[in-house]
Design a protein around this motif. Structure first.
Motif, short mmCIF file in Angstrom:
data_model
loop_
_atom_site.label_atom_id
_atom_site.label_comp_id
_atom_site.label_asym_id
_atom_site.label_seq_id
_atom_site.Cartn_x
_atom_site.Cartn_y
_atom_site.Cartn_z
N VAL A 99 16.41 31.26 43.38
CA VAL A 99 15.81 32.71 42.63
C VAL A 99 15.16 33.27 43.09
N GLY A 100 15.11 34.78 43.31
CA GLY A 100 13.99 35.46 43.99
C GLY A 100 13.63 36.65 43.10
N LEU A 101 12.25 37.07 43.24
CA LEU A 101 11.55 38.02 42.74
C LEU A 101 10.94 38.82 43.75
N HIS A 102 10.83 40.10 43.80
CA HIS A 102 9.78 40.85 44.59
C HIS A 102 8.43 40.69 44.09
N ALA A 103 7.34 41.16 44.32
CA ALA A 103 6.22 41.10 44.23
C ALA A 103 6.00 41.40 42.79
N SER A 104 5.12 40.75 41.83
CA SER A 104 5.04 41.04 40.49
C SER A 104 4.72 42.17 40.05
N PHE A 105 4.03 43.14 40.85
CA PHE A 105 3.69 44.48 40.68
C PHE A 105 4.67 45.19 40.56
N ALA A 151 9.18 34.22 46.04
CA ALA A 151 8.64 35.55 45.61
C ALA A 151 7.51 35.84 46.34
N HIS A 152 7.26 37.01 46.57
CA HIS A 152 5.93 37.60 47.27
C HIS A 152 4.87 37.77 46.46
N VAL A 153 3.76 36.82 46.70
CA VAL A 153 2.55 36.77 45.73
C VAL A 153 1.20 37.33 46.49
N ALA A 154 0.56 38.02 45.73
CA ALA A 154 -0.81 38.34 46.33
C ALA A 154 -0.74 39.00 48.02
N HIS A 160 2.96 34.98 51.52
CA HIS A 160 1.69 35.76 51.72
C HIS A 160 0.69 35.10 51.39
N GLY A 161 0.41 35.16 50.11
CA GLY A 161 -1.03 34.66 49.43
C GLY A 161 -2.32 35.02 49.92
N VAL A 162 -2.25 36.26 50.63
CA VAL A 162 -3.53 36.86 51.37
C VAL A 162 -4.46 36.89 50.38
N TRP A 163 -4.12 37.37 49.14
CA TRP A 163 -5.53 37.97 48.37
C TRP A 163 -5.57 36.90 47.26
N LEU A 164 -5.27 35.60 47.44
CA LEU A 164 -5.60 34.37 46.87
C LEU A 164 -6.67 33.66 47.19
N SER A 165 -7.83 33.59 46.06
CA SER A 165 -8.90 32.83 46.39
C SER A 165 -8.66 31.35 46.58
N GLU A 166 -9.83 30.82 46.98
CA GLU A 166 -9.45 29.24 47.34
C GLU A 166 -9.13 28.63 46.10
N ASP A 167 -9.88 28.84 44.91
CA ASP A 167 -9.49 28.23 43.77
C ASP A 167 -7.82 28.32 43.25
N GLU A 168 -7.38 29.56 43.57
CA GLU A 168 -6.06 29.85 43.30
C GLU A 168 -5.18 29.20 44.11
#
Length: 237
Positions: free
Chosen positions: A109-115, A138-141, A176-184
């Motif tokens: 199953v696929g989704l584009h970015a959540s925005f 999915a693409h995320v962050a 991606h996950g480029v904009w995820l924090s370490e906690d995320e």
């Protein structure tokens, strides 16, 4: 001037221009070049708003004929035609996963970015994962815009939004996950989720560098549609 404008002016325009002939030709070229680069399996997140139904068969036929393994999905989105477009994308994921009999190919199953999707679409994607017994891709962050959109929807971020709406079963792939924090990143690992870093694509779109992915084990290296020369991708690290 920013990532969203690059999407609107370049990548999303290219997606809308795809027809069956272009999809078939590009799939055959990419599959053949991948094998020549020594890449024996592809995980592809496809979008062609003008040709949704049957598009995954075009990709799957190319992979099966050329002899490369593939995990395919259609990235459901609302960015062009609203909820109807997203429902068509999820229907293509369902149709392909249920009917595909090619031994080298699987569907998820696929989704584009959540925005680019509503809460309703995200929930439906999660329900479809459970119905099919599969995972989400999915693409995320990828960019800060994804994070900003999630916070404006009263969630901490795109990862938390997808989790809260039940759309990320263990084993799901987040590009991606480029904009995820370490906690995320650690939160993603606690849910058994894969993060896939795509450095050439991230550099080309000027979205930043996934610096926090070292905080987890389930990390992969991908291309996001760039040539499948993984040695070149590695050298960018």
């Amino acid at each position: 001037a920013n990532f969203v404008e690059i999407l609107e002016s370049v990548w999303w325009r290219l997606d809308r221009a795809l027809d069956e002939r272009a999809i078939r030709a590009s799939a055959r070229l990419y599959a053949a070049e991948s094998l020549l680069h020594g890449c024996v399996a592809l995980v592809d997140h496809h979008e062609s708003p003008g040709v949704i139904e049957g598009s995954l068969d075009l990709l799957a036929d190319a992979c099966q004929e050329i002899g490369i393994r593939a995990v395919l999905t259609y990235g459901a989105t609302e960015r062009n035609f609203g909820r109807e477009e997203a429902q068509a994308g999820l229907a293509e994921c369902r149709r392909f996963a249920r009917t595909n009999a090619r031994p080298l190919v699987r569907g998820v199953v696929g989704l584009h970015a959540s925005f680019t999707v509503s809460d309703e679409t995200i929930r439906e994607a999660g329900e479809l994962c459970r119905e099919l017994g599969t995972v989400l891709h999915a693409h995320v962050a990828e960019d800060e815009a994804d994070v900003t959109d999630a916070t404006e929807r009263d969630t901490e971020g795109p990862l938390q939004r997808l989790l809260a709406l039940g759309a990320l079963p263990p084993g799901s792939v987040m590009a991606h996950g480029v904009w995820l924090s370490e906690d995320e990143v650690r939160l993603a690992e606690s849910h058994g989720l894969w993060l896939v870093h795509n450095p050439r694509s991230n550099a080309g779109n000027r979205v930043g560098w996934a610096r926090e992915l070292g905080a987890r084990r389930l990390v992969g290296l991908g291309t996001d549609g760039y040539p499948a020369d993984m040695r070149e991708e590695r050298d960018v690290l």
